[in-house]
Enzyme design. Structure first.
Site, short mmCIF file in Angstrom:
data_model
loop_
_atom_site.label_atom_id
_atom_site.label_comp_id
_atom_site.label_asym_id
_atom_site.label_seq_id
_atom_site.Cartn_x
_atom_site.Cartn_y
_atom_site.Cartn_z
N SER A 186 0.80 -1.23 0.00
CA SER A 186 0.00 0.00 0.00
C SER A 186 0.83 1.28 0.00
O SER A 186 0.33 2.32 -0.43
CB SER A 186 -0.95 0.00 1.19
OG SER A 186 -0.24 -0.15 2.40
N HIS A 189 -5.38 -3.98 -2.31
CA HIS A 189 -5.19 -2.96 -3.35
C HIS A 189 -5.20 -3.54 -4.76
O HIS A 189 -5.03 -2.81 -5.73
CB HIS A 189 -3.89 -2.18 -3.10
CG HIS A 189 -4.01 -1.23 -1.96
ND1 HIS A 189 -4.60 0.01 -2.08
CD2 HIS A 189 -3.68 -1.36 -0.66
CE1 HIS A 189 -4.60 0.61 -0.91
NE2 HIS A 189 -4.04 -0.20 -0.02
N LYS A 200 -12.22 -0.39 -1.22
CA LYS A 200 -11.38 0.44 -2.08
C LYS A 200 -12.03 0.50 -3.48
O LYS A 200 -12.95 1.27 -3.68
CB LYS A 200 -9.95 -0.08 -2.06
CG LYS A 200 -9.41 -0.09 -0.61
CD LYS A 200 -8.00 -0.58 -0.51
CE LYS A 200 -7.60 -0.93 0.92
NZ LYS A 200 -7.64 0.16 1.88
#
Ligand code: PLP
Length: 394
Positions: free
Chosen positions: A182, A210, A241
């Site tokens: 990240s 991610h 996300k």
């Protein structure tokens, strides 16, 4: 008079101020979009994990509203008592199909997916072999499990293999890595780690927070990207996300998921998602399958922005994802860089020790599919101008 037993916290906070590490929270006063209003200022937003712009997508909004109208605002219980709704099971079934695994369990967040799973499947007799830059939720889960924690240097699959080789063959082992890291935006060496895990009979786990909605076909993640289906025992993804809402999930075998239904503490002891969240996640999954152009746009924007930063002469590290760090070195300088960019209309978060190594402070940028070329060019111009003024680039 009673003395405040928490007064030591004031001293801790004072120390943070003295070290220049005290943070005030930036306040979002609009929707989370590619240009948003933070602290009263309209800025190009390079700080959100909203990779596909789904936080404000009309289809997700509509499904959330419909779910509230039909089912209310809360689930009212933990999953294992009265808080499992038909739509929770539908999302798990759809995600399992999407990930090509036998089953999926959804948690309240990516954090609880990692921490709850690692803590549940290991005991104090076991060993965890973990990348030094793995996410805090993995570290916390490892500590909760009481297993022996062995940390290998970032991205070094050979070092992970050496640690595995030194452990007793009878000991249960978990080899764990982030798919995308990240803070640096680089990708873990998954194929080599899978080889090592197989050679020593270790459980292989990947945190794809991610990579969910970003890597692999239709955003299936790094396991799909590297074509490692069947070789990763535990896959974690987020719904917080790219999916635009909140939540996390674990994908794997039916036995793994049933065990987590019985033993994962966030599943057993924390209330399940409200209907609006689950409905939004189902809509996000539909979009990933129906509109691959969204992910293509994310990657086009990523390539454009990275090329611009490189052309300016910035150090962008080893990033291979839409997360691009602009490495400055000194912590105070990184914070100043971020502040000056903000004044110039660009929000890129400054990140310093202890989140990253002392001499690797940076501002971190994340582009999304929703950014227009004009927004990205505006941001690149600001980076160039401020970077030159501060002597970060020539
Ligand atoms: C690598 C990584 N894993 C897990 C998480 C946790 O995800 P969530 O925000 O859904 O709790 C994050 C996000 O902050 C992350 O960056």
């Amino acid at each position: 008079m009673r003395t405040d037993p928490l007064s030591y916290l004031d001293r801790e906070l004072e120390q943070l101020r003295e070290q220049g590490l005290y943070r005030t929270l930036r306040v979002l006063e609009s929707e989370q979009q590619s240009t948003s209003i933070f602290d009263g200022r309209s800025v190009v937003n390079l700080s959100s994990n909203n990779y596909l712009g789904l936080t404000t997508h009309p289809k997700l909004r509509q499904k959330a509203i419909e779910a509230i109208e039909q089912f209310g605002v809360g689930s009212g219980a933990v999953r294992s008592i009265a808080g499992t709704m038909a739509m929770h099971l539908e999302l798990e079934r759809r995600l399992a199909e999407f990930k090509h695994t036998e089953a999926v369990v959804v948690f309240q967040s990516g954090f609880s997916s990692n921490a709850g799973t690692v803590a549940a499947i290991l005991t104090r007799d076991d060993a965890i072999i973990s990348d030094e830059l793995n996410h805090a939720s993995i570290i916390d889960g490892a500590r909760l499990s009481r297993a022996t924690i062995k940390v290998y240097p970032h991205g070094d699959a050979d070092a992970a293999r050496r640690i595995l080789a030194d452990l007793p063959s009878s000991q249960r082992k978990l080899l764990i890595t982030d798919g995308v890291f990240s803070m640096d935006g680089d990708v873990g060496p998954l194929p080599a780690l899978c080889d090592a895990a197989e050679a020593y009979g270790a459980i292989m786990m990947v945190d794809d927070a991610h990579a969910s909605g970003v890597f692999g076909r239709h955003g299936r993640g790094t396991v799909d990207h590297f074509d490692l289906h069947g070789r990763v025992d535990v896959q974690v993804g987020t719904l917080s996300k790219a999916f635009g809402a909140v939540g996390g999930y674990v994908a794997g075998s039916r036995a793994l998921i049933e065990f987590l239904y019985h033993r994962a503490r966030p599943f057993l002891f924390s209330t399940s998602h409200p209907p609006s969240v689950t409905a939004s996640c189902l809509a996000a999954l539909d979009l990933l399958l129906e509109e691959p152009a969204l992910i293509e746009r994310l990657w086009e924007n990523t390539r454009f922005f990275k090329a611009g930063l490189t052309a300016h002469g910035f150090d962008t590290g080893a990033s291979a994802s839409p997360i691009t760090p602009v490495i400055v070195g000194d912590g105070a300088r990184a914070m100043q860089f971020s502040d000056q960019l903000f004044a110039a209309g660009v929000f890129a978060q400054g990140i310093a020790f202890p989140t990253v190594k002392k001499d690797r402070a940076r501002v971190r940028t994340i582009v999304s599919a929703a950014h227009t070329r004009a927004e990205l060019q505006f941001a690149l111009d600001a980076f160039g101008r401020v970077g030159r003024q501060m002597g970060i680039i020539a």
